[in-house]
Scaffold this motif. Structure first.
Motif: not given
Length: 980
Positions: A59-67, A617-624
């Protein structure tokens, strides 16, 4: 003229023939391959070919769409692509769906900047018009990044990606929030959170980074007993001796003093009462003043204030517990006339400061926790426990900070301004403390301080009403969100294993999850609440909300008449719409729902998540947390983390240092496969280094790898589909098949372990050392010169065929462009190498005994080639075929190993003599090969005009008088086949 004189022998050799160029030309060729894959719809063909196979989902951790993408994106996407391709080629349907994170402050900030440049006020623009511009901005960068990821060679469902701003996604994110609300896990609370004044919003820990920052530091005196005397009866006489003393605190945030409500101490620390005996300062304590300090810090503190002192006596923890203090600003602006209790705290140390901790419950997590733990007892003592809101969202003091807020002459003081610069709050507080004779000392300190990772400006801790998810509330089954998350971590595979410890520590210590943000672009906290913060739990209302979001997106929440539309018959009840926006980490933490669960080509949970180590502390964390709160387990079975890319000196890349490596530039200059090879050869689990020299190293390795493949393609131009039974093959060919079997096991285990460096290093070493410098070198004579019917030549062709098929498919996930080019050169009628599977290896190819024997053979060979290298260097020979060395092999095991081996052939000499005796002193030897010595000697006989070997049978065939008997027989056979 004879036949021999007429014949060009080079035309009679099976020399390599291939259109596969030595110069790769990747920057020009790779875009053509990307175009070819798109036109042939390779992604769809991959899915069709894998139908019915077990799914393997990254499952792809989403990059941010701003550059544009940067080197971190390239590293991340290449790793993901290699994983999905490697499983696809090993019997799985390995589907990759790219995704993007589209909501949140960075995009909103860009639109605000555009507004400011045009002289427009965001607040005067209808919110959904503003949100529409944010959506368009995000879509633009999704389109840009899509093409950049494709250029890297990433294969995925780019025609149908997931995005958090898709209407269905927004509905699902809202639905997940409502699950927390309906289960009682969501609540409105007032806690100190990290607040960005610049961006006017609360921030999560994952949105904060730490930089050096210079703070004002102050030591402040709190009078003992002046606000309420003493409490209790223990040691009352001793306590009364402290009534004219001061407890001294130290802080790096002077502006939080108006919010002080307590002072914390530690029962484990030794404290004493000190008296000032001499003073050299413009303000602060004077001789005779009595002060309480931790003994370990007293001398340092007195020196800072330019004071001399004497210790009077010990002050016990019991005595500290029984005293109260006055606020140092008592009376200022008519305020601060309240008792300041002493509270025990485990967080208090005597490592720095004074041994006492200034406690402002509105400005720090530990302060808040200590205050709330004591609140019941404090209320029983008549102490006001309300936590003040001393600073507003713009960083100005409020009316809860008398003397510094709106009542202050000249207006409220400010902590931080709109540009992230220090305001006048510290100065105002320090001056007030000096005026009240409550400043002990002052200074400055450079230390690590939290900054917003978006604006790069410092944040403050500020008590505000926010929406939280409980971490420790019983969820009805004796579990809590924290306990569920910890259990899920234990059940998850982590690569590297240290990631488990890191994530566990974060979950163990984290506070309740703050979900609310004070912004406009994102999924709203789509609930209704009353004045007391009670959440409306109405399934019909929720259904109307989700139906609207599915059809219109989250903009429906902000549309005119939304409240009445969603509440329906309950519109007359006192329910207010919450206008806060969900934390974007909740968005990305919910992607598993609308991607893994909702797409028929995916599955839940994912086999693996892969991101940078900051995502603990980011995506792994919030997904969990999101998944454990709604489903009771993690949405992944395995978590892989990679480090960050540094420059060649180990420094962080930054534009200001000019040390960045831009992936687009690398692809233009060298090609994406060079970048991919760099990723494959790094210890990606750790921080990696990249720069000109590192890239050149990979370019050199790639050139050797490519030349090996090129030689195989040239040799296979003469492949006529020969088949040779394993039992009929020479030992050298059987050895190579054994090596294929060994490498097949290594490659498959390496892909399973996500250990790409081991695979790459092993394959490159094999291709360069064992193939190019050994097997191919030895077999060139037979492959080029032997007769068409030669079993040795046919066997070698069969082995090269197997080597090519295995090596190219093994490397295809890593170097998709080069291996596609090679595969199509070899199999012009094929569709794509990426539709192939790794080749099976027959069990009979494995021959450990043969391999052990040939390790000994190659030891002897190393000594011979070492001796010949010196002869070439000294120009005593030109080619090794001019030599016929004498090899002394005293070691019985080595002699037995080479007994039935044509060592002249293996050493590429025209002759060789093996003597079972100790080597003379003049012999060439190697320290690590005992019992072998080589005495160089020139070959006898005549040089064959076709094979260049020196033999005694040149001229034995009258028709071809200048070639050896072997070569003459080959020429006769070629003539009979009509090939001369």
């Amino acid at each position: 003229m004879t036949t021999a004189e007429k014949l060009d022998y080079s035309r009679t050799l099976y020399l390599p023939q291939t259109e596969f160029p030595m110069r790769a030309g990747l920057p020009e060729k790779e875009p053509l391959l990307v175009k070819r894959w798109q036109e042939m719809k390779l992604y769809n063909r991959l899915r069709e070919s894998a139908a019915g196979r077990p799914l393997y989902v990254l499952h792809d951790g989403p990059p941010y769409a701003n550059g544009n993408i940067h080197i971190g994106h390239a590293l991340n996407k290449i790793l993901k692509d290699v994983i999905t391709r490697s499983f696809q080629m090993r019997g799985y349907n390995s589907n990759y769906v790219p995704g993007w994170d589209c909501h949140g402050l960075p995009i909103e900030w860009k639109i605000e900047e555009k507004y400011r440049a045009a002289g427009r006020n965001k607040d005067e623009v209808p919110v959904n018009e503003f949100r529409r511009e944010c959506r368009d901005f995000a879509q633009h960068w999704i389109d840009v990044q899509t093409e950049e990821f494709k250029r890297l060679g990433v294969e995925g469902d780019f025609d149908n990606p997931y995005t958090t701003m898709n209407y269905h996604a927004e509905a699902r994110i809202a639905g997940e929030l409502l699950k927390f609300a309906m289960s009682g896990q969501l609540y409105r609370g007032s806690k100190p959170v990290m607040w960005s004044v610049v961006e006017r919003t609360a921030l999560a820990e994952a949105e904060v980074e730490y930089h050096d920052y210079e703070s004002d530091t102050i030591w402040v005196k709190f009078p003992v007993g002046a606000a309420g005397g003493i409490g209790g009866e223990k040691g009352e006489a001793d306590i009364r001796e402290l009534l004219d003393a001061h407890v001294v605190i130290w802080t790096t945030t002077p502006w939080t003093i108006p919010g002080n409500r307590a002072v914390a101490y530690s029962p484990r620390i030794s404290y004493s009462l000190y008296e000032v005996t001499a003073a050299e300062n413009d303000f602060g304590p004077q001789p005779g003043d009595k002060l309480i300090f931790a003994d370990a810090l007293a001398d340092e503190s007195f020196a800072k204030a330019k004071l001399e002192s004497k210790r009077l006596r010990k002050v016990t923890a019991e005595q500290l517990e029984d005293i109260t203090l006055a606020h140092p600003l008592k009376g200022l602006g008519g305020g601060y006339d309240f008792a300041v209790p002493m509270l025990p705290g485990d967080h208090v140390t005597d490592d720095a400061g004074t041994g006492f901790v200034h406690t402002a419950p509105g400005h720090g997590r530990e302060d808040f926790d200590a205050w709330m733990d004591a609140a019941k007892d404090l209320a029983a003592r008549g102490i006001e426990t309300r936590i003040p809101f001393t600073v507003d969202d713009a960083g100005f003091f409020t009316k809860d900070a008398p003397g510094f807020g709106p009542d202050r002459e000249g207006g409220a003081a400010r902590v931080i301004d709109d540009n992230g610069k220090k305001g006048d709050a510290n100065k105002a507080v320090i001056e007030a403390l000096i005026a009240a004779n409550m400043l002990f000392a002052r200074g400055r300190l450079k230390h690590s301080y939290p900054h917003s990772w978006r604006s790069k400006k410092p944040v403050i801790f500020r008590n505000t009403p926010q929406w939280f998810v409980y971490m420790d509330k019983d969820l009805g089954d004796t579990t809590t969100l924290r306990s569920r998350a910890l259990a899920a971590i234990d059940a998850t595979r982590f690569v590297p294993a240290a990631g488990q410890t890191r994530l566990r520590a974060m979950i163990e210590d984290r506070p309740d999850w703050v979900l609310s943000r004070q912004r406009a672009w994102g999924v709203p906290i789509c609930i209704f609440a009353n004045e007391d913060g009670e959440v409306l739990k109405d399934t019909e209302v929720n259904a109307r909300i989700l139906e609207a979001f599915e059809a219109e997106g989250a903009d429906a929440w902000f549309a005119e008449g939304a409240r009445e539309r969603f509440l329906g018959s309950r519109a007359n009840e006192p329910w207010a719409m919450v206008t806060d926006i969900l934390d974007v980490w909740f968005d990305s933490g919910s992607t598993h729902t609308f991607t893994l669960e909702d797409r028929p080509d995916m599955k839940w949970p994912a086999d693996v998540y892969l991101e940078g180590s900051d995502q603990h502390r980011g995506w792994f964390h919030s997904s969990l947390l999101e998944s454990c709160g709604t489903r009771g387990r993690a949405p992944y079975d395995a978590v892989i983390t990679h480090g960050f890319t540094m420059d060649e000196d180990g420094r962080k890349m930054s534009k200001s240092l000019g040390n960045t490596v831009v992936p687009q530039d690398v692809m233009k200059q060298s090609g994406a496969d060079i970048l991919r090879l760099w990723v494959m050869t790094t210890d990606y689990w750790e921080d990696q280094r990249l720069g000109k020299n590192v890239l050149q190293t990979n370019i050199d390795a790639y050139r050797k790898l490519r030349n090996t493949i090129r030689w195989m393609l040239g040799t296979l131009a003469h492949d006529e589909g020969e088949q040779v039974a394993l039992s009929d093959m020479p030992e050298l060919e059987r050895l190579m098949l054994h090596r294929i079997a060994e490498l097949d096991e290594l490659v498959r285990k390496g892909y399973d372990a996500f250990d790409f460096k081991r695979i790459t290093r092993s394959l490159i070493d094999f291709m360069v050392v064992e193939l190019s410098a050994f097997y191919f070198d030895v077999r060139k004579d037979a492959l080029y010169c032997d007769a068409p019917s030669s079993v040795k030549r046919k066997s070698a062709i069969v082995v090269v065929r197997h080597l090519f098929d295995h090596l190219v498919t093994w490397l295809a996930p890593m170097l998709p462009f080069t291996m596609e080019e090679a595969w199509m050169e070899r199999h012009p009628d094929a569709v794509s190498v990426h539709l192939e599977q790794f080749r099976d290896v027959p069990a009979e190819w494995r021959d450990d005994a043969l391999a052990a024997k040939w390790r000994k053979v190659r030891q002897v060979r190393r000594v011979v080639t070492g001796a010949l290298e010196i002869e070439r260097r000294e120009k005593r020979i030109g080619s090794s075929l001019e030599a016929a060395p004498i090899v002394h092999v005293a070691d019985a095991e080595l002699r037995a190993a080479i007994a039935d081996v044509d060592m002249a052939e293996i050493c590429i000499t025209s002759g060789i003599s093996i003597l079972a005796e100790a080597a003379p002193e003049i012999s060439f030897t190697l320290d690590d090969v005992k019992g072998v010595g080589v005495v160089p000697a020139l070959a006898g006989g005549t040089k064959c005009a076709r094979s260049w070997r020196y033999t005694d049978d040149v001229g034995s065939d009258a028709e071809f008088p200048d070639v050896s008997a072997r070569d003459a027989a080959a020429l006769h056979e070629l003539r009979a086949l009509g090939r001369l």
